[in-house]
Design a protein around this motif. Sequence first.
Motif, mmCIF file in Angstrom:
data_model
loop_
_atom_site.group_PDB
_atom_site.id
_atom_site.type_symbol
_atom_site.label_atom_id
_atom_site.label_comp_id
_atom_site.label_asym_id
_atom_site.label_seq_id
_atom_site.Cartn_x
_atom_site.Cartn_y
_atom_site.Cartn_z
ATOM 1 N N VAL A 141 -9.336 12.058 -2.185
ATOM 2 C CA VAL A 141 -8.501 11.472 -1.136
ATOM 3 C C VAL A 141 -8.280 9.987 -1.413
ATOM 4 N N ILE A 142 -7.041 9.559 -1.279
ATOM 5 C CA ILE A 142 -6.766 8.123 -1.249
ATOM 6 C C ILE A 142 -6.177 7.821 0.120
ATOM 7 N N HIS A 143 -6.846 6.944 0.830
ATOM 8 C CA HIS A 143 -6.539 6.676 2.226
ATOM 9 C C HIS A 143 -6.176 5.199 2.319
ATOM 10 N N VAL A 144 -4.990 4.940 2.823
ATOM 11 C CA VAL A 144 -4.516 3.575 2.902
ATOM 12 C C VAL A 144 -4.597 3.107 4.347
ATOM 13 N N THR A 145 -5.116 1.918 4.570
ATOM 14 C CA THR A 145 -5.251 1.443 5.950
ATOM 15 C C THR A 145 -5.307 -0.080 6.001
ATOM 16 N N HIS A 146 -5.117 -0.626 7.212
ATOM 17 C CA HIS A 146 -5.294 -2.064 7.383
ATOM 18 C C HIS A 146 -6.589 -2.326 8.160
ATOM 19 N N ASP A 147 -7.300 -1.251 8.512
ATOM 20 C CA ASP A 147 -8.453 -1.389 9.401
ATOM 21 C C ASP A 147 -9.752 -1.141 8.634
ATOM 22 N N LEU A 205 -5.020 14.067 -2.322
ATOM 23 C CA LEU A 205 -4.404 13.888 -1.005
ATOM 24 C C LEU A 205 -4.213 12.401 -0.730
ATOM 25 N N LEU A 206 -2.970 12.024 -0.445
ATOM 26 C CA LEU A 206 -2.682 10.629 -0.135
ATOM 27 C C LEU A 206 -2.426 10.507 1.362
ATOM 28 N N LEU A 207 -3.128 9.590 2.012
ATOM 29 C CA LEU A 207 -2.979 9.414 3.453
ATOM 30 C C LEU A 207 -2.499 8.005 3.738
ATOM 31 N N ASP A 208 -1.344 7.890 4.383
ATOM 32 C CA ASP A 208 -0.817 6.576 4.710
ATOM 33 C C ASP A 208 -1.152 6.249 6.160
ATOM 34 N N GLU A 209 -2.074 5.353 6.377
ATOM 35 C CA GLU A 209 -2.498 4.938 7.721
ATOM 36 C C GLU A 209 -2.695 6.150 8.638
ATOM 37 N N GLN A 247 2.581 8.066 7.639
ATOM 38 C CA GLN A 247 1.959 7.361 8.751
ATOM 39 C C GLN A 247 2.283 7.996 10.097
ATOM 40 N N ASP A 248 3.572 8.315 10.321
ATOM 41 C CA ASP A 248 3.900 8.949 11.607
ATOM 42 C C ASP A 248 4.088 10.454 11.424
ATOM 43 N N PHE A 249 3.494 10.965 10.382
ATOM 44 C CA PHE A 249 3.363 12.411 10.111
ATOM 45 C C PHE A 249 4.629 13.088 9.606
ATOM 46 N N ALA A 250 5.819 12.563 9.968
ATOM 47 C CA ALA A 250 7.078 13.122 9.475
ATOM 48 C C ALA A 250 7.144 14.639 9.632
ATOM 49 N N ILE A 251 6.802 15.102 10.832
ATOM 50 C CA ILE A 251 6.943 16.529 11.116
ATOM 51 C C ILE A 251 8.416 16.813 11.398
ATOM 52 N N PHE A 252 8.947 17.877 10.787
ATOM 53 C CA PHE A 252 10.371 18.177 10.959
ATOM 54 C C PHE A 252 10.630 18.635 12.392
ATOM 55 N N PRO A 253 11.480 17.902 13.124
ATOM 56 C CA PRO A 253 11.669 18.223 14.543
ATOM 57 C C PRO A 253 12.491 19.486 14.766
ATOM 58 N N ASN A 254 13.199 19.926 13.725
ATOM 59 C CA ASN A 254 14.061 21.091 13.902
ATOM 60 C C ASN A 254 13.349 22.396 13.547
ATOM 61 N N MET A 255 12.054 22.329 13.347
ATOM 62 C CA MET A 255 11.299 23.538 13.026
ATOM 63 C C MET A 255 10.053 23.592 13.905
ATOM 64 N N THR A 256 9.561 24.806 14.101
ATOM 65 C CA THR A 256 8.302 24.949 14.831
ATOM 66 C C THR A 256 7.157 24.506 13.938
ATOM 67 N N VAL A 257 5.968 24.497 14.473
ATOM 68 C CA VAL A 257 4.787 24.194 13.675
ATOM 69 C C VAL A 257 4.702 25.192 12.511
ATOM 70 N N LYS A 294 0.824 -1.207 0.000
ATOM 71 C CA LYS A 294 0.000 0.000 0.000
ATOM 72 C C LYS A 294 0.860 1.259 0.000
ATOM 73 N N THR A 295 1.832 1.295 0.929
ATOM 74 C CA THR A 295 2.679 2.477 1.044
ATOM 75 C C THR A 295 3.498 2.676 -0.223
#
Lengths: 357, 275
Positions: free
Chosen positions: A183-189, A152-156, A79-89, A39-40
């Motif tokens: 939207v394409i939304h990928v999930t196992h649930d 928009l692609l959403l991974d889990e 899936q785990d959002f991949a927010i850049f930790p070295n930058m603010t929101v 899927k991913t």
Amino acid sequence: MLKLENIRKKFGAFALSGISLEVPDGEYFVLLGRSGSGKTCLLELIAGLNTPDSGTVRIDGQNMTNSKIQDRPVGLVFQDFAIFPNMTVYGNIAYPLRSKGMKKDEIAGKVKSIAAEMDISILLSRYPQYLSSGELQRVALARTLVLSPRLLLLDEPMSSVDASLKDDIRKVLRRINRSGLTVIHVTHDYREAVSLAGRVGVIHAGTIVQEGTPESVFGRPASRFVARYAGIKNFFNVRLRKEGDDWKAIGDRNITFRVDGSGFTGGGLMIVRSENITINDNEPFPRADNCFRGVIREIFPSEYGMEITVDAGMLFVADLSFSDFRKLKGREASQVWISFPGEAAVVIDGSNDSETS
Amino acid sequence: MGFSREQPVRGSLFSLIMLILSSLVLLFILAPLAGIFFETSGSDLLETANDREVRDSIWLTLLVAFSATFLFAFAAIPLAWIMARKEFPLKGLVQGLIDLPVVIPHTAAGIAVLGFISRDGFLGSIADSAGLSLINNPAGIALAMAFVSIPFLINSARDGFASVPVRLEKAALTLGASHTRVFFTISLPLAWKSIMTGFVMMFARGMSEFGAVVIVAYHPMTAPVLIYERFSSFGLDYARPVSVLFIIVALAVFILLRLISLKKKESHITPDAET
């Protein structure tokens, strides 16, 4: 909108073997599959992080199979959002705008408006380490949507969010889709598919094995694999026979079921959703279609009520709501009657079965 | 003691042995250093600090080691990134090559560098045509220092890049960033701490290098060469104050660099942090 034609991609021991898929404008498509089903990988092919070995990716009619990532009107939320930790929101949401070389005040305006829309305005100066999973999800969505993608692609998207926040995210996703975004939304649930999808595709072993509305896929699964995925617990190997206008399915120990027409005779698989099975303390009157006497073997609490396993020569699993369960006198080892209507039994051709077990 | 508070006394024979052995090692490091400090009088130290030759050699050492580290970082960091992110044939061999300077004797490394920069060597002949001699020249010293110390920077930076989650780089790409922008805004800042650690290690290793440096350039004298010269010409009592002074300066510089590198990491983040 999106059209995949016969996508093939080999990676390691695993391969996508001929994925064809069409997602029209504005649709919410849920791709359902196990982890490791590709899927991913498929999402990465659509986004352009990878290119297929063969096949084409069309977006708005344009062949984008080998287009650069930056040229595709596609947003991908990891899936785990991949927010850049070295930058603010703020820095995170501004990141794609800065990549485009936008002016500072234009960026500030866009960031502020998308932050207001996603309800994260008060988080803008914070670093991601201090955010909850639900907040991170909103930041990830804002960061992707600020570029106004067409797809928009959403991974889990739910798997890394706390259970209490899932409803919240579902609402956000529905709203985004209703505003016109495909939207394409990928999930196992499968429950995510039930609650969000306009259309569902089930991916297994590198191909899409069934596709359609949630009702059709979960109501009439094409194989045992899909049925498992749809949360179905009752599978019976049967032989099918036509008797006059009636169809009979004969299971183990010659237990005979009345089923709706299947269109084929011989070996098959009969599926009954556990919520379609009713349990009574006494023999129901008038006698229902498929009515059997059995003994309760196990009672477990489940998500929505109680899951009860009854041995009636074959093992049946029924889901009862709490109120129905309270009405039932029978407990473990009690004798009860189970029944289900003929139209609740779905019969699929055994030869379609991609899973052997 | 923290040790015994967490564990019952009865089971502490194991802890006791571990503690004794650890203490021995720490003592082994500390004792000679403490000795050298105690045996050096303040007046000796002051006199040495006023010695022009000593001051010059320490400055030269710091300056050359820093320049070598700084200049070579521009090529070492890209190499570290490639080693962390790319797969290619004979990668193991390349990694072996990077580690090679650490395992060969440093005098042999000095001989190799000398051959390279002498007038009939590859780099030496180029410098010679520009009217420059690299032997007995700070540039030659820098090359010798870099040769033996560059693996520290490359390996530390490689570990830093490898620890950056690939999906962050992928996410940046999907957000329209070019590969260059991803490198400078995601990979480099997130690997920054490891890169700075490598930088300090390379600098420290280069600064303390004796074997390779003494072969390439006896003059101008770096501090380690001067210490050796004082020792072999005048004896232990004369070499000691120079050593102490050099150790003090080196420690001060490391502490300073550590502070700067941590500050620098923060300032690297802030450009994206305005609201």
